[in-house]
Design a protein around this motif. Structure first.
Motif, short mmCIF file in Angstrom:
data_model
loop_
_atom_site.label_atom_id
_atom_site.label_comp_id
_atom_site.label_asym_id
_atom_site.label_seq_id
_atom_site.Cartn_x
_atom_site.Cartn_y
_atom_site.Cartn_z
N ARG A 188 -2.07 6.19 0.03
CA ARG A 188 -3.22 5.38 0.45
C ARG A 188 -3.27 5.24 1.96
O ARG A 188 -4.34 5.27 2.55
CB ARG A 188 -3.17 3.99 -0.19
N THR A 226 -10.73 3.74 -3.35
CA THR A 226 -11.25 2.91 -4.43
C THR A 226 -12.64 2.40 -4.04
O THR A 226 -12.80 1.82 -2.96
CB THR A 226 -10.33 1.71 -4.69
N ASP A 253 -7.86 4.25 1.48
CA ASP A 253 -8.09 3.76 0.12
C ASP A 253 -9.43 4.31 -0.37
O ASP A 253 -10.47 4.03 0.20
CB ASP A 253 -8.09 2.23 0.11
N GLU A 303 -0.84 3.20 -8.70
CA GLU A 303 -1.93 4.06 -9.17
C GLU A 303 -2.94 4.23 -8.04
O GLU A 303 -3.51 3.25 -7.57
CB GLU A 303 -2.61 3.46 -10.40
N ASP A 304 -3.13 5.45 -7.61
CA ASP A 304 -4.02 5.73 -6.49
C ASP A 304 -5.27 6.47 -6.93
O ASP A 304 -5.21 7.33 -7.82
CB ASP A 304 -3.29 6.58 -5.43
N MET A 311 0.85 -1.18 0.00
CA MET A 311 0.00 0.00 0.00
C MET A 311 0.89 1.24 0.00
O MET A 311 1.81 1.35 0.78
CB MET A 311 -0.91 -0.04 1.22
N SER A 312 0.59 2.18 -0.89
CA SER A 312 1.43 3.37 -1.00
C SER A 312 1.22 4.30 0.19
O SER A 312 0.24 4.21 0.92
CB SER A 312 1.12 4.11 -2.29
N THR A 346 -7.63 8.95 -11.25
CA THR A 346 -6.32 8.58 -10.72
C THR A 346 -5.29 9.50 -11.36
O THR A 346 -5.62 10.27 -12.26
CB THR A 346 -5.95 7.11 -11.02
#
Length: 173
Positions: free
Chosen positions: A5, A12, A10, A24-25, A1-2, A41
């Motif tokens: 994020r 998403t 998150d 890609e976030d 996980m970046s 994104t």
């Protein structure tokens, strides 16, 4: 996980059907009436399609407009090359009704505009063309894109674009 994020959580949507690239976030998303999501994104705008969701890179969005609860997307297709320039043609606009748009329209507009490094309109015969230098998400540098108006002599536009792209690559010549 970046890091992003972890910091922001998150974003998403739980039932989003797209396959994000590593790193890609999701910046923001909005549910589309009738199903699916518009998902912003750093690499592009994810839109619902017959195959699930697909990403349109910011450099391939010719126009993004927001009015009366409807987000209208005009995607550009790469239809050829002229030297190192890419020749584009606009696809028919697609409309997405968003009951809860959040920041999606603003984020999309800012990212489309942010991909543009320079633009020039050139009248050619009874038509014309746009010459646009754009940043391609996830790549270094920029690309010269040319979008001829319908009915404009494409061969002539391609010849001009080839000359322009050569001058951009070697400005001293």
């Amino acid at each position: 996980m970046s890091f992003l994020r972890r910091l922001l959580g998150d974003r998403t949507p739980e039932d989003f059907s797209g396959a994000l690239s590593p790193g890609e976030d999701v910046v923001d998303s909005a549910p589309v009436e009738g199903g699916g999501y518009l998902v912003v994104t750093q690499l592009g705008l994810w839109i619902p399609s017959d195959e699930g969701a697909r990403r349109v890179g910011w450099h391939l969005i010719g126009k993004a407009a927001w009015a009366d609860g409807v987000f209208t997307l005009t995607e550009s297709a790469e239809v050829g090359t002229a030297g190192s320039a890419v020749v584009l043609a606009d696809l028919p606009p697609v409309r997405f009704r968003l009951a809860a748009p959040g920041k999606v329209p603003r984020e999309a507009y800012q990212r489309v505009e942010g991909s543009i490094r320079s633009r020039h309109r050139q009248e050619i015969g009874s038509g014309g063309a746009w010459f646009v230098q754009r940043k391609v998400p996830g790549r270094d540098g920029s690309v010269l894109q040319v979008r001829p108006d319908p009915g404009t002599d494409v061969a002539l536009v391609e010849a001009i674009a080839e000359q322009v792209s050569a001058k951009l690559a070697n400005p001293a010549e």
